[in-house]
Design an enzyme around this catalytic site. Structure first.
Site, PDB file in Angstrom:
ATOM      1  N   ASP A 203       0.878  -1.189   0.000  1.00 51.43           N
ATOM      2  CA  ASP A 203       0.000   0.000   0.000  1.00 51.43           C
ATOM      3  C   ASP A 203       0.900   1.220   0.000  1.00 51.43           C
ATOM      4  OD1 ASP A 203      -2.113   2.040   0.744  1.00 51.43           O
ATOM      5  OD2 ASP A 203      -3.310   0.246   1.055  1.00 51.43           O
ATOM      6  N   GLY A 229       4.525   1.569  -1.633  1.00 54.04           N
ATOM      7  CA  GLY A 229       4.758   1.953  -3.028  1.00 54.04           C
ATOM      8  C   GLY A 229       3.508   2.535  -3.666  1.00 54.04           C
ATOM      9  N   PHE A 231       0.759   1.819  -6.720  1.00 54.99           N
ATOM     10  CA  PHE A 231       0.338   0.774  -7.661  1.00 54.99           C
ATOM     11  C   PHE A 231       0.192   1.258  -9.095  1.00 54.99           C
ATOM     12  CE2 PHE A 231      -3.974   0.895  -5.176  1.00 54.99           C
ATOM     13  CZ  PHE A 231      -4.440   2.021  -5.847  1.00 54.99           C
ATOM     14  N   HIS A 249     -13.119   0.006  -7.240  1.00 55.01           N
ATOM     15  CA  HIS A 249     -14.280   0.918  -7.169  1.00 55.01           C
ATOM     16  C   HIS A 249     -13.869   2.355  -6.794  1.00 55.01           C
ATOM     17  CE1 HIS A 249     -15.576   0.847  -2.630  1.00 55.01           C
ATOM     18  NE2 HIS A 249     -14.268   0.943  -2.750  1.00 55.01           N
TER      19      HIS A 249
HETATM   20  C1  LIG Z   1     -10.768   1.754   0.081  1.00 59.71           C
HETATM   21  S1  LIG Z   1      -9.159   1.437   0.708  1.00 59.71           S
HETATM   22  C2  LIG Z   1      -9.168  -0.350   0.772  1.00 59.71           C
HETATM   23  C3  LIG Z   1      -8.151  -0.892   1.736  1.00 59.71           C
HETATM   24  C4  LIG Z   1      -8.183  -2.420   1.896  1.00 59.71           C
HETATM   25  N1  LIG Z   1      -7.946  -3.122   0.653  1.00 59.71           N
HETATM   26  C5  LIG Z   1      -9.508  -2.829   2.508  1.00 59.71           C
HETATM   27  O1  LIG Z   1     -10.383  -3.317   1.800  1.00 59.71           O
HETATM   28  O2  LIG Z   1      -9.675  -2.604   3.727  1.00 59.71           O
HETATM   29  C6  LIG Z   1      -8.145   1.774  -0.700  1.00 59.71           C
HETATM   30  C7  LIG Z   1      -6.645   1.581  -0.448  1.00 59.71           C
HETATM   31  O3  LIG Z   1      -5.932   1.926  -1.630  1.00 59.71           O
HETATM   32  C8  LIG Z   1      -4.725   2.519  -1.232  1.00 59.71           C
HETATM   33  N2  LIG Z   1      -4.154   3.308  -2.332  1.00 59.71           N
HETATM   34  C9  LIG Z   1      -4.657   4.426  -2.897  1.00 59.71           C
HETATM   35  N3  LIG Z   1      -3.843   4.886  -3.858  1.00 59.71           N
HETATM   36  C10 LIG Z   1      -2.780   4.034  -3.888  1.00 59.71           C
HETATM   37  C11 LIG Z   1      -1.598   3.961  -4.694  1.00 59.71           C
HETATM   38  N4  LIG Z   1      -1.367   4.876  -5.660  1.00 59.71           N
HETATM   39  N5  LIG Z   1      -0.726   2.949  -4.480  1.00 59.71           N
HETATM   40  C12 LIG Z   1      -0.966   2.008  -3.513  1.00 59.71           C
HETATM   41  N6  LIG Z   1      -2.080   2.024  -2.728  1.00 59.71           N
HETATM   42  C13 LIG Z   1      -2.974   3.018  -2.916  1.00 59.71           C
HETATM   43  C14 LIG Z   1      -5.153   3.387  -0.072  1.00 59.71           C
HETATM   44  O4  LIG Z   1      -4.061   3.811   0.716  1.00 59.71           O
HETATM   45  C15 LIG Z   1      -6.125   2.480   0.657  1.00 59.71           C
HETATM   46  O5  LIG Z   1      -5.502   1.715   1.654  1.00 59.71           O
END
Ligand SMILES: C[S@@+](CC[C@H](N)C(=O)[O-])C[C@H]1O[C@@H](n2cnc3c(N)ncnc32)[C@H](O)[C@@H]1O
Length: 339
Positions: A203, A229, A231, A249
Site C-alpha cells: 500500500d 509503493g 500501484f 471501485h
Molecule cells: C478503500 S481502501 C481499501 C483498503 C483495503 N484493501 C480494505 O479493503 O480494507 C483503498 C486503499 O488503496 C490505497 N491506495 C490508494 N492509492 C494508492 C496507490 N497509488 N498505491 C498504492 N495504494 C494506494 C489506499 O491507501 C487504501 O488503503
C-alpha cells in the site's frame, strides 16, 4: 433504500432529510469516545463530562438526543449506559464502527457531501474541487485523518474477513499479494487461516507504517512482508494470487486499467487475480452497491460496477474473467487469469 410504508410519505421523507443530524450525533459520540467510557457499565454525567472534557449540561442534551435513537440509555439512578445498538461504537468490539463514525463527520469528508450538487452538475468528484488535491494525497498530507481512514477500512475489512477467507480455496497458494491492502487486516486474517501461506502487504508508504501491529496481533508478522509503493508504478512480483479488495471501485476506468496492468506485469502466466468488491446487480435500486456508487464518485471519482463492466476492464488489462463467487458477506470474489 426503501421508504417505511407505515409512515405518511411526507413524514418518511422528513426523517430522511434530517438524516444528517443522526450522522453528526453519532460522529460526536465517536469523537468523544463515549461508548469506550461506558464499556465497564453505566457512568454518571459528571464523570462522563470530566473524562470527555465536555460541558456537562450540553453532554446531557447530546445523550438524550442519542437515547431517542436507542443509542445509549439513561438508568433510573441518572447514570448513562450502553444499549445493544451502542456496543459497536466501542473500539474494542470485533464489529466496531467507531472509526467510521469518527471519519464521516471529519470536516474534509463532511464538506464534500455539501458539494454533491457540484458532482451531479459536472460529473466530477467534489473532493479536489473543494480541497485542491485528490483524496489519497490529502490523506497522506493529513496523517491523523489518513490513520483514521485506514482504521475505518481495517474495521470494515475485519467484519468481512472471515466470510472472504472462507469464500476462496487458498490451498496450493504459496504467496498472496494484497495490493492496496491498507493496514493488513484481510491478509492477516487470510494468513492466520492458512498456515502454509506467505504474504506481501502492499500500500502507500504513509499507510503501511501502521501495519506491523495489525499483522502482529494476527500472529503472522513472520510470514508477511510489508512494502510501501504506488500501484500506478508497479506492484511486487512473485505472488501466486493478487488480491484487490475495495480498490477498483475507487477509480474511473482508465486508472482501474492502469492498476490492473501493473498487477498483470508483476504476475507470472499462472498467477491469479482476485478482485473483491460489491458488484452491481441488474436491479441497482435494491443494492447497497447502488447506494454507495454516488459516494465513490463524490469522494474519489470512482464507481461501483456490474460483472460485465468488470469483464471489460479485465479484458483491456490482459485478463480473462473466470468466475464470480458470492461470499457470506455483501462482497463478491471476481477471479481472473492472464489471457
Ligand atoms: C478503500 S481502501 C481499501 C483498503 C483495503 N484493501 C480494505 O479493503 O480494507 C483503498 C486503499 O488503496 C490505497 N491506495 C490508494 N492509492 C494508492 C496507490 N497509488 N498505491 C498504492 N495504494 C494506494 C489506499 O491507501 C487504501 O488503503
Amino acid at each position: 433504500m426503501t421508504v417505511r410504508s407505515d409512515l405518511p410519505a411526507a413524514l418518511a421523507l422528513r426523517q430522511m432529510i434530517n438524516g444528517f443530524r443522526v450522522s453528526q450525533l453519532i460522529h460526536v459520540a465517536g469523537e468523544l469516545e463515549l461508548a469506550d467510557l461506558m464499556r465497564d457499565g453505566p457512568v454518571s454525567l459528571e464523570d462522563l463530562a470530566h473524562r470527555s472534557k465536555t460541558h456537562a449540561p450540553t453532554l446531557r442534551r447530546l445523550l438524550h438526543a442519542l437515547s431517542t435513537l436507542d443509542i445509549f440509555e439513561q438508568h433510573p439512578d441518572g447514570r448513562f449506559g450502553l444499549t445493544a445498538l451502542a456496543q459497536p461504537l466501542r473500539s474494542d468490539m470485533p464489529d466496531s464502527v467507531g472509526a467510521y463514525a469518527r471519519l464521516v463527520g471529519q470536516p474534509a469528508l463532511w464538506s464534500t457531501w455539501g458539494q454533491l450538487i457540484h458532482t451531479v452538475r459536472t460529473g466530477e468528484s467534489a473532493f479536489p474541487a473543494i480541497h485542491g488535491d485528490d483524496f489519497w494525497d490529502h490523506l497522506a498530507e493529513e496523517p491523523e485523518l489518513g490513520r483514521l481512514f485506514s482504521q475505518a477500512m481495517t474495521q470494515a475489512s475485519g467484519v468481512r474477513a472471515d466470510a472472504i477467507v472462507a469464500g476462496y480455496d487458498f490451498s496450493g497458494v504459496r504467496t498472496l499479494v494484497d495490493v492496496g491492502g491498507g493496514q493488513g487486516r484481510l491478509i492477516g486474517a487470510t494468513l492466520q487461516a492458512c498456515s502454509t501461506l506467505t504474504g506481501i502487504l502492499f500500500d502507500r508508504p504513509s499507510v503501511v507504517v501502521d501495519a506491523s501491529s495489525v499483522l502482529e496481533s494476527a500472529g503472522v508478522s513472520d510470514r508477511c512482508q510489508i512494502i510501501g509503493g504506488n500501484f500506478f508504478e508497479s506492484v511486487p512480483p512473485g505472488g501466486d494470487v493478487y488480491l484487490l479488495k475495495s480498490i477498483i471501485h475507487d477509480w474511473e476506468d482508465a486508472e482501474s486499467i492502469a492498476i490492473l496492468t501493473s498487477c498483470r506485469r508483476a504476475m507470472s502466466a499462472d498467477s491469479r487475480l482476485l478482485i473483491i468488491e460489491r458488484v452491481l446487480p441488474p436491479n441497482v435500486s435494491s443494492s447497497a452497491a447502488g447506494f454507495g456508487d454516488i459516494f465513490m464518485l463524490l469522494l474519489v471519482g470512482g464507481r461501483e460496477r456490474s460483472v460485465d463492466e468488470f469483464r471489460v476492464l479485465l479484458d483491456r488489462a490482459g485478463f480473462r474473467l473466470e468466475r464470480v463467487a458470492l461470499t457470506q458477506s455483501d462482497f463478491s470474489l471476481i477471479e481472473a487469469v492472464p489471457s
